[in-house]
Write a protein that holds these residues in place. Structure first.
Motif, PDB file in Angstrom:
ATOM      1  N   LYS A 207     -20.871 132.962  24.164  1.00 26.59           N
ATOM      2  CA  LYS A 207     -20.789 133.265  23.372  1.00 26.59           C
ATOM      3  C   LYS A 207     -21.205 131.808  22.563  1.00 26.59           C
ATOM      4  N   LYS A 208     -20.783 131.336  23.301  1.00 29.31           N
ATOM      5  CA  LYS A 208     -20.714 129.259  22.326  1.00 29.31           C
ATOM      6  C   LYS A 208     -21.327 128.701  23.696  1.00 29.31           C
ATOM      7  N   LEU A 209     -22.434 129.034  23.973  1.00 31.55           N
ATOM      8  CA  LEU A 209     -23.365 128.764  25.494  1.00 31.55           C
ATOM      9  C   LEU A 209     -24.747 128.536  25.367  1.00 31.55           C
ATOM     10  N   ILE A 210     -25.364 127.534  25.380  1.00 35.21           N
ATOM     11  CA  ILE A 210     -26.873 128.158  25.373  1.00 35.21           C
ATOM     12  C   ILE A 210     -26.900 128.271  27.296  1.00 35.21           C
ATOM     13  N   ILE A 211     -27.939 129.405  26.915  1.00 36.82           N
ATOM     14  CA  ILE A 211     -28.187 130.003  28.563  1.00 36.82           C
ATOM     15  C   ILE A 211     -29.896 129.039  28.973  1.00 36.82           C
ATOM     16  N   GLN A 212     -29.223 129.278  30.001  1.00 38.98           N
ATOM     17  CA  GLN A 212     -30.631 129.007  30.810  1.00 38.98           C
ATOM     18  C   GLN A 212     -30.860 129.918  32.134  1.00 38.98           C
ATOM     19  N   CYS A 232     -27.619 130.219  34.464  1.00 39.69           N
ATOM     20  CA  CYS A 232     -26.874 128.510  33.969  1.00 39.69           C
ATOM     21  C   CYS A 232     -26.553 128.678  32.706  1.00 39.69           C
ATOM     22  N   PHE A 233     -26.085 127.770  32.618  1.00 40.54           N
ATOM     23  CA  PHE A 233     -25.282 127.680  30.844  1.00 40.54           C
ATOM     24  C   PHE A 233     -25.220 126.146  31.083  1.00 40.54           C
ATOM     25  N   VAL A 234     -25.567 125.907  29.013  1.00 45.21           N
ATOM     26  CA  VAL A 234     -25.814 124.202  28.658  1.00 45.21           C
ATOM     27  C   VAL A 234     -24.231 123.523  27.905  1.00 45.21           C
ATOM     28  N   THR A 235     -24.056 123.224  27.704  1.00 48.87           N
ATOM     29  CA  THR A 235     -22.902 122.511  26.314  1.00 48.87           C
ATOM     30  C   THR A 235     -22.718 121.227  26.483  1.00 48.87           C
ATOM     31  N   ASN A 236     -22.162 120.646  25.394  1.00 49.08           N
ATOM     32  CA  ASN A 236     -22.786 119.268  25.340  1.00 49.08           C
ATOM     33  C   ASN A 236     -20.884 118.642  24.949  1.00 49.08           C
ATOM     34  N   THR A 237     -20.328 117.092  24.967  1.00 46.85           N
ATOM     35  CA  THR A 237     -19.437 116.753  24.635  1.00 46.85           C
ATOM     36  C   THR A 237     -19.195 116.478  23.089  1.00 46.85           C
ATOM     37  N   ASN A 238     -18.554 116.513  22.639  1.00 45.68           N
ATOM     38  CA  ASN A 238     -18.738 115.987  20.963  1.00 45.68           C
ATOM     39  C   ASN A 238     -17.784 115.359  20.891  1.00 45.68           C
ATOM     40  N   ILE A 297     -17.273 127.665  38.726  1.00 43.22           N
ATOM     41  CA  ILE A 297     -18.313 127.020  38.154  1.00 43.22           C
ATOM     42  C   ILE A 297     -18.420 125.098  38.114  1.00 43.22           C
ATOM     43  N   TYR A 298     -19.888 124.353  38.929  1.00 41.69           N
ATOM     44  CA  TYR A 298     -19.953 122.837  38.550  1.00 41.69           C
ATOM     45  C   TYR A 298     -20.071 122.598  37.528  1.00 41.69           C
ATOM     46  N   LEU A 299     -19.625 121.588  36.662  1.00 42.47           N
ATOM     47  CA  LEU A 299     -19.674 121.284  35.776  1.00 42.47           C
ATOM     48  C   LEU A 299     -20.913 119.926  35.784  1.00 42.47           C
ATOM     49  N   ASN A 300     -21.717 120.031  35.638  1.00 41.40           N
ATOM     50  CA  ASN A 300     -22.506 118.930  35.944  1.00 41.40           C
ATOM     51  C   ASN A 300     -22.567 117.508  35.034  1.00 41.40           C
ATOM     52  N   GLY A 301     -22.368 116.994  35.327  1.00 43.91           N
ATOM     53  CA  GLY A 301     -22.562 115.822  34.129  1.00 43.91           C
ATOM     54  C   GLY A 301     -21.309 115.220  33.304  1.00 43.91           C
TER      55      GLY A 301
END
Length: 502
Positions: A207-212, A232-238, A297-301
């Motif tokens: 729910k906290k992630l952006i869907i691709q 796939c999903f997108v999140t961010n560092t902080n 799940i592979y954490l690209n980045g």
């Protein structure tokens, strides 16, 4: 038995070398330390990208296998740069690791003129016009040509925090061929690369992630995959995560001196990102599934060389991953590579022309660059073994030529990555005209069959005629004007010059 070609290594370059050479000559042998890992995706479960998808498309037309395997196993697809010009339109596939590997194994084991052996080569000796390979059992293999595509396995070490392991891939032993190749006076240096952690798919707050979602377009052709719908999903560092890494930076292998070589500029570790881009408060992290039935799940980045305990802590500080669990830990790897300026454009060594080098040992990075080099080395080794002229890739008609010319003429100071910007002919070298550019070349070098060649040329001929018919029935008044424009265009030129009748 004397083989025409022996390929050492079963990664992307080794597989392409093996299959392309087997189409031209017999007596081809592939030696790999572990047959179960043939066609394995060592790092990212994806194929393609900017520039890279151009290489894959060119390989598809020339008869390579990586494009077929990725079409068969894709689970998610994106069109990159679609709002920009056609010359930089690119594809990127997420693929199922197991499906991809199984497809490669099936193709390799079907071929009757390929012998596959599980073994380790310890020493390479040049004797007159032959090459003697000595394995770990002290048995001798005799061949006319060898193709060395050992990837990151030559004199390599893996670093996780302060821990060092002599592996080429986690839990897989390194090769010690550097001494043999130093005798041929090759310049050897070090490069590094890394891989991020994999986390459990069941402990993520989506729910906290952006869907691709997948993109759908004419680019994907007739081989439409109805399973191409995995999200796939997108999140961010902080800032909280960045400050934590800055405190723990001394525990990474990069900063305590275990690894001193350069890594890929366009795929840096999270530690490098934080220090190189001080003004940025966050960096994107892409969550990429590894397959239909995989829990990973592979954490690209998020590539890193932090210790295991610190890796667990940084994962918890990322939005949506607060309760996540690591299945495989991240690590950095340092390995030997050979200066590619010692090679001819045909990828054999200038002063030892029956030894071909391809893949990451030439200082490149990525599956696509390795596959292309393997294909070129395989074709030329096969043609050399039956005394045919070698193929010299050109910069003006393919990105394959751009890649190889850059490596052998300019050399590298960091792992080489292809981009469309590296070609001054990029307006001509598009994905959508690869068929028109390279069909004839694939037939001439012997990697596509007569049937496939006729099929491609019929497609080109029909495209031209359909376009004329469209103009004839829809633009009757100005038909002759448009017809003259088409005759002067790319389609007519290719048909007139390259369409042979058998």
């Amino acid at each position: 038995m004397i083989f025409n070609i022996i390929i050492i290594g079963g990664g992307h370059s080794g597989i392409e070398a093996c299959l392309s050479s087997s189409k031209i000559c017999n007596k081809t042998k592939l030696i790999s330390s572990n047959l179960e890992n043939l066609g394995m995706l060592s790092c990212n479960p994806s194929i393609g990208g900017v520039g890279k998808s151009h290489l894959i498309k060119e390989l598809e037309i020339l008869g390579g296998i990586i494009s077929e395997a990725s079409d068969y196993s894709r689970i998610h697809s994106k069109i990159l740069n679609f709002k920009k010009g056609e010359s930089i339109h690119s594809l990127r596939y997420q693929i199922d690791r197991i499906l991809y590997k199984n497809y490669i194994l099936k193709i390799l084991f079907i071929k009757k003129n390929i012998l596959i052996e599980q073994n380790d080569i310890k020493n390479i000796i040049r004797f007159k016009k032959k090459i003697l390979l000595i394995d770990k059992f002290n048995c001798i293999h005799i061949t006319k040509n060898i193709i060395l595509c050992a990837g990151t396995f030559i004199n390599s070490k893996i670093c996780i925090g302060k821990n060092i392991f002599k592996y080429g891939r986690y839990n897989e032993k390194t090769f010690y061929l550097s001494k043999s190749l130093k005798k041929i006076n090759l310049f050897i240096n070090k490069l590094k690369t890394g891989t991020p952690p994999r986390i459990d798919i069941n402990h993520i707050n989506y729910k906290k992630l952006i869907i691709q979602y997948s993109d759908y377009s004419y680019y994907f052709g007739k081989n439409f995959n109805f399973n191409n719908n995995i999200k796939c999903f997108v999140t961010n560092t902080n800032l909280k995560l960045h400050n934590f890494i800055k405190k723990k930076i001394k525990s990474t292998s990069l900063y305590i001196g275990n690894i001193s070589s350069l890594g890929p500029r366009y795929c840096p570790s999270i530690e490098d990102k934080i220090y190189k881009f001080l003004s940025k408060n966050n960096h994107q992290i892409f969550l990429e599934p590894e397959g239909f039935y995989s829990k990973e799940i592979y954490l690209n980045g998020l590539s890193t060389s932090l210790s295991l305990n610190n890796q667990k802590k940084i994962i918890k500080k990322i939005k949506g991953l607060e309760k996540s669990l690591i299945i495989r830990f991240a690590y950095n790897i340092e390995y030997d590579y050979f200066d590619p300026r010692c090679l001819n454009i045909t990828l054999n060594i200038k002063f030892a022309n029956n030894i071909f080098l391809c893949g990451q040992i030439n200082g490149s990075t990525g599956y696509e660059e390795a596959a292309v080099q393997g294909f070129v080395a395989g074709v030329n080794a096969a043609r050399k073994s039956i005394n045919l002229l070698l193929w010299k890739p050109k910069k003006w008609n393919s990105y394959i030529g751009v890649l190889i010319n850059d490596l052998i003429n300019i050399g590298i100071s960091e792992p080489y990555r292809i981009f469309t910007s590296k070609s001054k002919f990029r307006l001509f070298l598009r994905m959508d005209n690869s068929l028109y550019r390279l069909t004839n070349l694939g037939f001439l070098i012997g990697t596509i069959t007569k049937f496939k060649f006729k099929f491609y040329n019929n497609y080109i001929y029909n495209t031209y005629n359909n376009l004329l018919d469209f103009l004839k029935y829809n633009l009757k008044k100005n038909f002759n004007i448009y017809k003259n424009i088409i005759i002067m265009s790319k389609y007519y030129g290719y048909i007139k010059k390259y369409l042979f009748k058998f």
